[in-house]
Design a protein around this motif. Sequence first.
Motif, PDB file in Angstrom:
ATOM      1  N   UNK A   1       0.844  -1.196   0.000  1.00  0.00           N
ATOM      2  CA  UNK A   1       0.000   0.000   0.000  1.00  0.00           C
ATOM      3  C   UNK A   1       0.883   1.252   0.000  1.00  0.00           C
ATOM      4  N   UNK A   2       0.644   2.130  -0.962  1.00  0.00           N
ATOM      5  CA  UNK A   2       1.389   3.397  -1.063  1.00  0.00           C
ATOM      6  C   UNK A   2       0.852   4.415  -0.060  1.00  0.00           C
ATOM      7  N   UNK A   3       1.733   5.303   0.432  1.00  0.00           N
ATOM      8  CA  UNK A   3       3.185   5.338   0.197  1.00  0.00           C
ATOM      9  C   UNK A   3       3.895   4.320   1.079  1.00  0.00           C
ATOM     10  N   UNK A   4       5.067   3.855   0.636  1.00  0.00           N
ATOM     11  CA  UNK A   4       5.827   2.881   1.397  1.00  0.00           C
ATOM     12  C   UNK A   4       7.302   3.234   1.351  1.00  0.00           C
ATOM     13  N   UNK A   5       8.015   2.889   2.399  1.00  0.00           N
ATOM     14  CA  UNK A   5       9.449   3.137   2.506  1.00  0.00           C
ATOM     15  C   UNK A   5      10.210   2.386   1.423  1.00  0.00           C
ATOM     16  N   UNK A   6      11.250   3.025   0.872  1.00  0.00           N
ATOM     17  CA  UNK A   6      12.022   2.410  -0.212  1.00  0.00           C
ATOM     18  C   UNK A   6      12.647   1.085   0.202  1.00  0.00           C
ATOM     19  N   UNK A   7      13.144   1.014   1.426  1.00  0.00           N
ATOM     20  CA  UNK A   7      13.779  -0.217   1.895  1.00  0.00           C
ATOM     21  C   UNK A   7      12.768  -1.360   1.961  1.00  0.00           C
ATOM     22  N   UNK A   8      11.547  -1.055   2.343  1.00  0.00           N
ATOM     23  CA  UNK A   8      10.504  -2.076   2.403  1.00  0.00           C
ATOM     24  C   UNK A   8      10.149  -2.547   0.995  1.00  0.00           C
ATOM     25  N   UNK A   9      10.042  -1.608   0.067  1.00  0.00           N
ATOM     26  CA  UNK A   9       9.732  -1.972  -1.320  1.00  0.00           C
ATOM     27  C   UNK A   9      10.811  -2.892  -1.879  1.00  0.00           C
ATOM     28  N   UNK A  10      12.079  -2.546  -1.641  1.00  0.00           N
ATOM     29  CA  UNK A  10      13.177  -3.390  -2.122  1.00  0.00           C
ATOM     30  C   UNK A  10      13.099  -4.779  -1.503  1.00  0.00           C
ATOM     31  N   UNK A  11      12.853  -4.852  -0.206  1.00  0.00           N
ATOM     32  CA  UNK A  11      12.771  -6.148   0.468  1.00  0.00           C
ATOM     33  C   UNK A  11      11.626  -6.988  -0.092  1.00  0.00           C
ATOM     34  N   UNK A  12      10.496  -6.353  -0.384  1.00  0.00           N
ATOM     35  CA  UNK A  12       9.349  -7.082  -0.934  1.00  0.00           C
ATOM     36  C   UNK A  12       9.675  -7.624  -2.329  1.00  0.00           C
ATOM     37  N   UNK A  13      10.349  -6.809  -3.150  1.00  0.00           N
ATOM     38  CA  UNK A  13      10.701  -7.243  -4.505  1.00  0.00           C
ATOM     39  C   UNK A  13      11.677  -8.408  -4.452  1.00  0.00           C
ATOM     40  N   UNK A  14      12.711  -8.300  -3.634  1.00  0.00           N
ATOM     41  CA  UNK A  14      13.704  -9.372  -3.548  1.00  0.00           C
ATOM     42  C   UNK A  14      13.088 -10.646  -2.981  1.00  0.00           C
ATOM     43  N   UNK A  15      12.172 -10.503  -2.028  1.00  0.00           N
ATOM     44  CA  UNK A  15      11.491 -11.676  -1.481  1.00  0.00           C
ATOM     45  C   UNK A  15      10.621 -12.343  -2.545  1.00  0.00           C
ATOM     46  N   UNK A  16       9.937 -11.534  -3.363  1.00  0.00           N
ATOM     47  CA  UNK A  16       9.108 -12.087  -4.429  1.00  0.00           C
ATOM     48  C   UNK A  16       9.958 -12.849  -5.439  1.00  0.00           C
ATOM     49  N   UNK A  17      11.135 -12.301  -5.758  1.00  0.00           N
ATOM     50  CA  UNK A  17      12.027 -12.980  -6.698  1.00  0.00           C
ATOM     51  C   UNK A  17      12.485 -14.320  -6.131  1.00  0.00           C
ATOM     52  N   UNK A  18      12.775 -14.353  -4.839  1.00  0.00           N
ATOM     53  CA  UNK A  18      13.183 -15.624  -4.222  1.00  0.00           C
ATOM     54  C   UNK A  18      12.040 -16.625  -4.233  1.00  0.00           C
ATOM     55  N   UNK A  19      10.840 -16.176  -3.917  1.00  0.00           N
ATOM     56  CA  UNK A  19       9.687 -17.085  -3.917  1.00  0.00           C
ATOM     57  C   UNK A  19       9.408 -17.604  -5.320  1.00  0.00           C
ATOM     58  N   UNK A  20       9.683 -16.771  -6.327  1.00  0.00           N
ATOM     59  CA  UNK A  20       9.501 -17.199  -7.705  1.00  0.00           C
ATOM     60  C   UNK A  20      10.616 -18.078  -8.204  1.00  0.00           C
ATOM     61  N   UNK A  21      11.591 -18.374  -7.348  1.00  0.00           N
ATOM     62  CA  UNK A  21      12.727 -19.238  -7.674  1.00  0.00           C
ATOM     63  C   UNK A  21      13.489 -18.741  -8.877  1.00  0.00           C
ATOM     64  N   UNK A  22      13.594 -17.395  -9.001  1.00  0.00           N
ATOM     65  CA  UNK A  22      14.367 -16.823 -10.095  1.00  0.00           C
ATOM     66  C   UNK A  22      15.814 -16.571  -9.695  1.00  0.00           C
ATOM     67  N   UNK A  23      16.074 -16.587  -8.377  1.00  0.00           N
ATOM     68  CA  UNK A  23      17.432 -16.373  -7.914  1.00  0.00           C
ATOM     69  C   UNK A  23      18.130 -17.711  -7.773  1.00  0.00           C
TER      70      UNK A  23
END
Length: 234
Positions: A103-125
């Motif tokens: 939900x916007x607005x959100x802290x940049x560090x939180x957004x980055x953590x959410x994106x990296x977590x999504x990539x890990x869950x998607x097994x792209x890393x």
Amino acid sequence: MPIRVAIADDDQEILSQVETVLVGAGHECIAYRNGKDVLNAIKRETFDVVMLDWSMPGATGIEVLGWAQQNIDSPPPFIMLTSRSSKSDIIRGLETGACDYVIKPENSAVILARIEAAARRGQRQPTKERFKDYGKFRIDNLENKFLVDGEEIKLTAKEFQLGALFFDNVNRPLSRGYLFSQVWGTSEDIATRTLDMHISRVRSKLALNPENGFVIQTVFGFGYRMDTYLEPEE
């Protein structure tokens, strides 16, 4: 390995925020200002994560998400990044196929953590263990070399990166832009023949054929895909 992220939002401030935090973390961010453009992009490109605003011109984030879930065999993780905060909207976004809802607005560090977590869950890393085994193929990630039936195959640095990238993404179509960004560090088509030549050499040197269990197929108008012919383990 860097994450390749698409973000679609008609708010330039949000686009700049996400792009700044991703690039600062060593990732790639491709921004779109409306739903139609990002929809066209995911038809022809490979992304590790797609972040969507709900209300955009051209197509809404929910429409883009729904189309992807119905038409892409293995869709990337989608994150809804929106100011809509009602429980019914959150439930609808997740039920349509989003793996996360920010939900916007959100802290940049939180957004980055959410994106990296999504990539890990998607097994792209790719995992970080030294050795990875695929049938008769072994990848040594410390020495950056391939072994086939225990024998080292001489590859250039770029050939090794390409081969390892395909094995890390078996059965996943990879666009030309994605291959360029992951191996050459740019999504620009430096030269089509450069990519085709390197893939041809990887195919030949590693003897990628059905008898050996893996084949790199051309996906016309898109890129390439490594198919496996190994029997699943019991």
